[in-house]
Design a protein around this motif. Structure first.
Motif, PDB file in Angstrom:
ATOM      1  N   THR A 202       0.835  -1.199   0.000  1.00  0.00           N
ATOM      2  CA  THR A 202       0.000   0.000   0.000  1.00  0.00           C
ATOM      3  C   THR A 202       0.867   1.246   0.000  1.00  0.00           C
ATOM      4  OG1 THR A 202      -0.100   0.225   2.416  1.00  0.00           O
ATOM      5  CG2 THR A 202      -1.722  -1.238   1.390  1.00  0.00           C
ATOM      6  N   LYS A 203       0.294   2.361  -0.448  1.00  0.00           N
ATOM      7  CA  LYS A 203       1.025   3.627  -0.471  1.00  0.00           C
ATOM      8  C   LYS A 203       1.421   4.059   0.939  1.00  0.00           C
ATOM      9  CE  LYS A 203      -1.223   5.448  -4.643  1.00  0.00           C
ATOM     10  NZ  LYS A 203      -2.119   6.502  -5.180  1.00  0.00           N
ATOM     11  N   ALA A 204       0.521   3.861   1.889  1.00  0.00           N
ATOM     12  CA  ALA A 204       0.787   4.299   3.265  1.00  0.00           C
ATOM     13  C   ALA A 204       1.969   3.542   3.871  1.00  0.00           C
ATOM     14  CB  ALA A 204      -0.456   4.094   4.126  1.00  0.00           C
ATOM     15  N   ILE A 205       2.067   2.243   3.590  1.00  0.00           N
ATOM     16  CA  ILE A 205       3.200   1.450   4.091  1.00  0.00           C
ATOM     17  C   ILE A 205       4.492   1.924   3.440  1.00  0.00           C
ATOM     18  CG2 ILE A 205       4.265  -0.840   4.107  1.00  0.00           C
ATOM     19  CD1 ILE A 205       2.053  -0.814   6.070  1.00  0.00           C
ATOM     20  N   LYS A 206       4.450   2.138   2.112  1.00  0.00           N
ATOM     21  CA  LYS A 206       5.649   2.570   1.388  1.00  0.00           C
ATOM     22  C   LYS A 206       6.117   3.953   1.824  1.00  0.00           C
ATOM     23  CE  LYS A 206       4.874  -0.008  -2.901  1.00  0.00           C
ATOM     24  NZ  LYS A 206       4.630   0.117  -4.352  1.00  0.00           N
ATOM     25  N   ALA A 207       5.172   4.781   2.288  1.00  0.00           N
ATOM     26  CA  ALA A 207       5.517   6.150   2.693  1.00  0.00           C
ATOM     27  C   ALA A 207       6.209   6.199   4.052  1.00  0.00           C
ATOM     28  CB  ALA A 207       4.258   7.005   2.722  1.00  0.00           C
ATOM     29  N   LEU A 208       6.163   5.108   4.805  1.00  0.00           N
ATOM     30  CA  LEU A 208       6.839   5.068   6.111  1.00  0.00           C
ATOM     31  C   LEU A 208       8.351   5.126   5.910  1.00  0.00           C
ATOM     32  CD1 LEU A 208       4.885   2.194   7.926  1.00  0.00           C
ATOM     33  CD2 LEU A 208       4.830   4.619   8.536  1.00  0.00           C
ATOM     34  N   PRO A 209       9.084   5.683   6.879  1.00  0.00           N
ATOM     35  CA  PRO A 209      10.548   5.565   6.822  1.00  0.00           C
ATOM     36  C   PRO A 209      10.933   4.091   6.721  1.00  0.00           C
ATOM     37  CG  PRO A 209       9.886   7.064   8.575  1.00  0.00           C
ATOM     38  CD  PRO A 209       8.632   6.424   8.072  1.00  0.00           C
ATOM     39  N   TYR A 210      11.976   3.786   5.967  1.00  0.00           N
ATOM     40  CA  TYR A 210      12.309   2.386   5.656  1.00  0.00           C
ATOM     41  C   TYR A 210      12.448   1.515   6.896  1.00  0.00           C
ATOM     42  CZ  TYR A 210      17.201   3.036   7.033  1.00  0.00           C
ATOM     43  OH  TYR A 210      18.351   3.262   7.754  1.00  0.00           O
ATOM     44  N   TYR A 211      12.912   2.099   8.008  1.00  0.00           N
ATOM     45  CA  TYR A 211      13.148   1.292   9.212  1.00  0.00           C
ATOM     46  C   TYR A 211      11.858   0.932   9.945  1.00  0.00           C
ATOM     47  CZ  TYR A 211      13.119   6.095  11.081  1.00  0.00           C
ATOM     48  OH  TYR A 211      12.792   7.399  11.367  1.00  0.00           O
ATOM     49  N   LEU A 212      10.733   1.551   9.548  1.00  0.00           N
ATOM     50  CA  LEU A 212       9.438   1.187  10.136  1.00  0.00           C
ATOM     51  C   LEU A 212       8.677   0.187   9.266  1.00  0.00           C
ATOM     52  CD1 LEU A 212       8.125   4.634  11.446  1.00  0.00           C
ATOM     53  CD2 LEU A 212       9.156   2.788  12.776  1.00  0.00           C
ATOM     54  N   ILE A 213       9.117  -0.005   8.026  1.00  0.00           N
ATOM     55  CA  ILE A 213       8.376  -0.864   7.096  1.00  0.00           C
ATOM     56  C   ILE A 213       8.357  -2.332   7.546  1.00  0.00           C
ATOM     57  CG2 ILE A 213       8.338  -1.782   4.737  1.00  0.00           C
ATOM     58  CD1 ILE A 213       9.107   0.994   3.745  1.00  0.00           C
ATOM     59  N   PRO A 214       9.501  -2.959   7.901  1.00  0.00           N
ATOM     60  CA  PRO A 214       9.437  -4.351   8.365  1.00  0.00           C
ATOM     61  C   PRO A 214       8.537  -4.526   9.587  1.00  0.00           C
ATOM     62  CG  PRO A 214      11.697  -3.760   7.851  1.00  0.00           C
ATOM     63  CD  PRO A 214      10.906  -2.486   7.813  1.00  0.00           C
ATOM     64  N   LEU A 215       8.549  -3.540  10.483  1.00  0.00           N
ATOM     65  CA  LEU A 215       7.683  -3.591  11.665  1.00  0.00           C
ATOM     66  C   LEU A 215       6.219  -3.533  11.252  1.00  0.00           C
ATOM     67  CD1 LEU A 215       6.936  -3.357  14.656  1.00  0.00           C
ATOM     68  CD2 LEU A 215       7.450  -0.908  14.512  1.00  0.00           C
ATOM     69  N   ALA A 216       5.869  -2.581  10.393  1.00  0.00           N
ATOM     70  CA  ALA A 216       4.473  -2.427   9.957  1.00  0.00           C
ATOM     71  C   ALA A 216       3.990  -3.681   9.234  1.00  0.00           C
ATOM     72  CB  ALA A 216       4.342  -1.197   9.060  1.00  0.00           C
ATOM     73  N   LEU A 217       4.839  -4.240   8.366  1.00  0.00           N
ATOM     74  CA  LEU A 217       4.482  -5.456   7.637  1.00  0.00           C
ATOM     75  C   LEU A 217       4.190  -6.607   8.581  1.00  0.00           C
ATOM     76  CD1 LEU A 217       5.488  -3.913   5.097  1.00  0.00           C
ATOM     77  CD2 LEU A 217       6.588  -6.043   4.380  1.00  0.00           C
ATOM     78  N   SER A 218       5.040  -6.785   9.563  1.00  0.00           N
ATOM     79  CA  SER A 218       4.923  -7.939  10.474  1.00  0.00           C
ATOM     80  C   SER A 218       3.681  -7.844  11.342  1.00  0.00           C
ATOM     81  CB  SER A 218       6.178  -8.036  11.352  1.00  0.00           C
ATOM     82  OG  SER A 218       7.332  -8.203  10.556  1.00  0.00           O
ATOM     83  N   ILE A 219       3.444  -6.663  11.902  1.00  0.00           N
ATOM     84  CA  ILE A 219       2.281  -6.508  12.783  1.00  0.00           C
ATOM     85  C   ILE A 219       0.979  -6.532  11.982  1.00  0.00           C
ATOM     86  CG2 ILE A 219       1.129  -4.917  14.376  1.00  0.00           C
ATOM     87  CD1 ILE A 219       3.703  -4.249  15.596  1.00  0.00           C
ATOM     88  N   ARG A 220       1.008  -5.953  10.799  1.00  0.00           N
ATOM     89  CA  ARG A 220      -0.186  -5.981   9.935  1.00  0.00           C
ATOM     90  C   ARG A 220      -0.510  -7.426   9.536  1.00  0.00           C
ATOM     91  NH1 ARG A 220      -2.711  -2.453   5.683  1.00  0.00           N
ATOM     92  NH2 ARG A 220      -3.276  -3.796   3.933  1.00  0.00           N
ATOM     93  N   TYR A 221       0.528  -8.209   9.210  1.00  0.00           N
ATOM     94  CA  TYR A 221       0.303  -9.603   8.816  1.00  0.00           C
ATOM     95  C   TYR A 221      -0.296 -10.386   9.981  1.00  0.00           C
ATOM     96  CZ  TYR A 221       1.062 -14.162   6.652  1.00  0.00           C
ATOM     97  OH  TYR A 221       0.866 -15.413   6.110  1.00  0.00           O
ATOM     98  N   LEU A 222       0.213 -10.157  11.181  1.00  0.00           N
ATOM     99  CA  LEU A 222      -0.343 -10.826  12.370  1.00  0.00           C
ATOM    100  C   LEU A 222      -1.813 -10.467  12.545  1.00  0.00           C
ATOM    101  CD1 LEU A 222       0.046 -12.479  15.019  1.00  0.00           C
ATOM    102  CD2 LEU A 222       0.697 -10.335  16.126  1.00  0.00           C
ATOM    103  N   LEU A 223      -2.133  -9.200  12.400  1.00  0.00           N
ATOM    104  CA  LEU A 223      -3.514  -8.740  12.541  1.00  0.00           C
ATOM    105  C   LEU A 223      -4.419  -9.402  11.509  1.00  0.00           C
ATOM    106  CD1 LEU A 223      -5.668  -6.808  13.722  1.00  0.00           C
ATOM    107  CD2 LEU A 223      -4.858  -5.073  12.097  1.00  0.00           C
ATOM    108  N   ILE A 224      -3.994  -9.427  10.248  1.00  0.00           N
ATOM    109  CA  ILE A 224      -4.804 -10.015   9.176  1.00  0.00           C
ATOM    110  C   ILE A 224      -5.041 -11.505   9.437  1.00  0.00           C
ATOM    111  CG2 ILE A 224      -4.807 -10.628   6.718  1.00  0.00           C
ATOM    112  CD1 ILE A 224      -3.402  -7.935   6.196  1.00  0.00           C
ATOM    113  N   LYS A 225      -4.004 -12.227   9.847  1.00  0.00           N
ATOM    114  CA  LYS A 225      -4.153 -13.661  10.115  1.00  0.00           C
ATOM    115  C   LYS A 225      -5.137 -13.898  11.258  1.00  0.00           C
ATOM    116  CE  LYS A 225      -2.517 -16.594   8.366  1.00  0.00           C
ATOM    117  NZ  LYS A 225      -2.993 -17.318   7.161  1.00  0.00           N
TER     118      LYS A 225
END
Length: 875
Positions: free
Chosen positions: A570-593
């Motif tokens: 998503t655009k919002a994820i890509k707009a995060l500073p790069y060091y927050l992207i792995p964190l956002a991906l991981s927590i978002r994936y946990l939430l979706i599952k």
């Protein structure tokens, strides 16, 4: 490999040589206060180019002290001196840093080489599975001991077995790789397979001492061996008279003298004692022969281990027979031929197994083991089907051996680490991700397959010539190419059938894949080893790879795969500073599952208006859940919205060691003190832009075209990972060793530490929190795997620095956050919820600024990340 019971025997019967190294006080203090930034001269380019490939090449011996340290042994040595619940990675890294400085400050130290194990081999599978099941038992005991603790103030729980998750080992090695860029005397290596032989080789090359806890080094012919457990590091750095490291030195002549056998026969002795190569119980004829062997040599009577005594008697008889044969000869056998002659005599006297296959296998296993101790390369340990690009990435710490196992041996270990064993395995959360990761790494390997064929054919021809000269009986049961298997002869198949009849019921688990080739070269079967209930079982995963579709060359396309795999493109994820992207991906994936499994429990607002979680769930086309009914709390792991927010908040607190450290904040645009300065800079930039625009007005047509191009370009660059890295780059955060020097610790410190009394407040909450955190760690493991597989760690130093995920993990912070769930549920001020919780839990280390502003900054980052996670826009 490990020689059975040899550590105990040597420690009880052999007196080591007590010695010490003196520590250079000035050098030690210089290392501790190191202010030199890493330079490219001593950086990753220098440290890794060809160094692992050249392990067998000869080199002139160096003067001074050379120490060859077993990296895996050192990791577990330090691990047993660390608290594993609640675990804090920085306790382990600080201990590593302390001991590393002491070793590097030894007077007259020439070189410190640290070598880590590599890929698994088929012969070790049985041992690996045994250890994996031991882990399950150890964690179950450990978890129950924590729950049943009666000491309400206890916060240190001793464990029987160290059970770290893969990211801890990777962070450990990453710190050493980063430290290597600072210190000329330090060298870090990865072995292709088990590191023992490489360690021994390098010790001989540099005339150095081996440091390990592996009993095999009692057998290897090396200049000297120091058992890690015998080392007494300096304890008090303020006592200048105590700048000494004490240790006990072993030389293998000591064991030879104790047993009364020639030094050259130690590899035979170790092999017959049993190790990973040779499990004697499988070869019943030979096993019975050894167990019933007559002991008649007086020299062996003092040996207090009966099995050892029988083996020594056999070796003495074999030695005597060889000597008798050459008694009348004027030219007695040379020492370098003695071992070979004794082996031939052993095979002559050995009772043959019931079928040809077992006998051939037994003899080959014996020879493989002896060759390993003699530092001769094994036929099995040549991974030709792994392309050179992947191996180069491995040697430079850009991809780890757990992933290479998928290519070399077609298996993946779902390593058991701390979790609530009573619940379903934490690895279940990443089932889909794992399968996709196998497909991607196979895809990456197949890309250059045809380029390697010509060189591979040359090597095979050379091997064929060497094997004709060898006396070894040929059997390739364990040495076949794990991917490109070949059909066996009818005789071989018959031997297999006989073996299965003779050994019926011996195996409870499938250790190897079938010798039957896959349907075609693009279909693979990957065997996973993971926990089911209280046991480690194997499961097969079918993977299809399209060889015509290799991994994309473009960095942006590979980054797109990364985002899409975690359902976060998503655009919002890509707009995060790069060091927050792995964190956002991981927590978002946990939430979706959790939403998909109907295990996410949303807040009860009591209003018709939907909250942000409700909108997110609706966008996924799933049903919302706001109650805890019908949840099997014994087996399932639900995720409450406040636990989700507590997890994110704990990650933000963990980031205060690196990217969100107060020193970083003080120089950032978010600090009000920098506001006027930033505004002046912005005004100057705007003025410059206006002047440029006036110049362009003279050419209206070109301006329109230029503006059109600029709009297209800005869209692309806005979402480009390269531009993200450039805009948010923090030089010092690229090197963990440098961060440890500059930041020393996290900015946040607890006002009150977690104790076992916190469990009693709400045991069910604690048990669920343990499993949630384990699942989150599991997704981080997969996140790291994807960054490695997709070569993003190769492309960017910044990604290499974050792929270990240590930036986001602070166990204790999460458990303390969960206790704050009343504030998450009903905050007095919803707009200041996170800053209130931070102020409630923490104090700021060396606080010299405005605490309120810093907490507001952390809350801003929290909200920015949460909003990106719950964003509904598409790429």
């Amino acid at each position: 490999m490990g020689v059975k019971k040899l550590n105990t025997y040597v420690n009880e019967n052999i007196k080591f040589i007590s010695k010490n190294w003196s520590i250079n006080i000035k050098e030690y203090n210089r290392l501790r206060k190191n202010t030199n930034k890493p330079n490219s001269k001593n950086g990753s380019n220098k440290k890794n180019e060809g160094k692992n490939e050249g392990l067998s090449k000869s080199s002139s011996k160096k003067e001074g002290i050379c120490l060859i340290l077993d990296g895996n042994s050192f990791f577990y040595y330090l691990g047993f001196r660390t608290n594993w619940f609640i675990f804090d990675l920085f306790s382990l890294i600080k201990l590593l840093q302390k001991y590393l400085y002491q070793l590097l400050a030894i007077n007259n130290l020439e070189k410190l080489v640290i070598i880590f194990d590599g890929m698994d081999t088929r012969m070790k599978l049985k041992t690996i599975l045994e250890r994996a099941n031991d882990r399950v038992k150890a964690i179950k005991w450990y978890y129950n001991s924590i729950l049943s603790s009666k000491d309400s103030k206890k916060r240190y729980f001793k464990t029987k077995k160290i059970c770290p998750h893969p990211l801890i080992r990777e962070t450990f090695t990453q710190y050493l790789f980063d430290a290597e860029q600072h210190f000329d005397k330090l060298e870090v290596r990865f072995s292709s397979f088990e590191a023992d032989a490489d360690i021994a080789n390098i010790a001989n090359r540099y005339n150095g001492y081996v440091i390990s806890n592996d009993s095999d080094f009692f057998i290897y012919n090396v200049p000297g061996y120091i058992c890690l457990d015998s080392i007494e590091f300096m304890k008090n750095e303020h006592d200048k008279s105590n700048y000494v490291i004490h240790y006990k030195l072993y030389k293998n002549q000591l064991l030879s003298n104790d047993l009364g056998i020639p030094k050259e026969t130690l590899p035979i002795f170790a092999t017959l004692c049993g190790n990973d190569y040779l499990s004697l119980m499988k070869y019943k004829k030979f096993s019975n022969q050894l167990s019933e062997y007559e002991c008649h040599h007086e020299a062996a009577e003092k040996i207090n281990v009966e099995h050892y005594k029988k083996i020594v008697n056999l070796i003495l008889d074999l030695w005597k027979a060889v000597e008798e044969r050459f008694k009348s000869s004027k030219t007695p056998p040379k020492k370098d031929k003695l071992q070979e002659l004794i082996i031939k005599e052993l095979f002559n006297r050995k009772e043959k197994e019931n079928n040809n296959y077992l006998e051939k296998e037994c003899q080959n296993r014996i020879m493989d083991s002896i060759n390993e101790y003699n530092l001769k390369a094994l036929h099995e340990n040549k991974a030709k089907h792994l392309n050179k690009e992947i191996m180069k990435s491995y040697y430079t710490g850009k991809i780890y051996e757990t992933l290479l196992n998928v290519l070399y041996i077609n298996h993946y270990k779902c390593t058991q680490y701390f979790e609530n064993i009573n619940k379903e395995s934490c690895w279940n959360i990443s089932n889909e991700l794992r399968k996709e990761s196998y497909q991607l790494i196979l895809q990456r390997n197949i890309k250059k397959k045809h380029e390697n064929n010509r060189e591979q054919n040359k090597e095979e021809k050379e091997e064929g010539k060497e094997e004709k000269k060898s006396d070894k009986v040929e059997v390739d049961d364990e040495h076949h190419d794990p991917i490109n298997t070949k059909d066996k002869t009818n005789e071989r198949k018959a031997d297999h059938e006989n073996e299965s009849k003779n050994n019926k019921g011996e195996k409870n688990m499938k250790l190897d894949q079938s010798d039957t080739p896959p349907p075609n070269e693009n279909d693979f079967i990957i065997t996973e080893y993971l926990r089911k209930e209280d046991k480690i079982l194997s499961e097969e995963v079918n993977v299809h790879v399209d060889s015509d579709k290799p991994l994309p060359y473009s960095v942006d396309k590979r980054f797109e795969i990364y985002l899409t795999s975690f359902k976060s493109n998503t655009k919002a994820i890509k707009a995060l500073p790069y060091y927050l992207i792995p964190l956002a991906l991981s927590i978002r994936y946990l939430l979706i599952k959790k939403i998909q499994l109907k295990l996410f429990i949303n807040k009860k607002d009591g209003k018709k208006k939907q909250n942000s979680y409700s909108k997110f769930i609706k966008a996924l086309g799933m049903e919302e859940r706001t109650d805890e009914e019908k949840i099997d709390w014994e087996r399932e792991t639900p995720l409450n919205y406040y636990e989700f927010e507590a997890l994110l908040a704990s990650c933000i607190s963990a980031l205060t060691f690196s990217f969100l450290h107060k020193k970083v904040y003080e120089t950032s645009n978010d600090n009000p003190r920098n506001k006027k300065k930033n505004e002046d800079q912005k005004k100057a930039m705007n003025q410059k832009e206006e002047e440029e625009e006036k110049e362009e007005e003279e050419k209206e047509k070109e301006k329109k075209k230029s503006n059109l191009k600029r709009k297209k370009s800005s869209k692309t660059l806005e979402l480009s990972i390269k531009e993200n890295l450039k805009a948010n780059h923090l030089m010092e955060s690229d090197n963990m060793h440098w961060l440890m020097i500059q930041h020393r610790s996290r900015t946040l410190f607890f006002k009150e530490r977690w104790t076992s009394n916190d469990i009693e407040k709400d045991e069910r909450h604690f048990e669920n929190a343990v499993q949630l955190f384990s699942e989150f760690i599991n997704i981080l493991i997969m996140n790291s795997n994807f960054l490695q597989i997709l070569r993003l760690t190769n492309d960017f130093r910044e990604i290499t620095a974050i792929h270990t995920m240590y930036h986001y993990v602070w166990d204790e912070s999460f458990y303390k956050m969960v206790e704050c769930y009343p504030i998450f549920k009903k905050p007095p001020n919803p707009n200041k919820k996170i800053s209130m919780i931070f102020d409630h839990l923490y104090i700021i280390h060396e606080n010299k600024g405005n605490t309120k502003n810093y907490y507001n900054y952390l809350e801003k980052v929290f909200n920015q990340t949460l909003n990106a996670i719950l964003s509904l826009d598409k790429k």
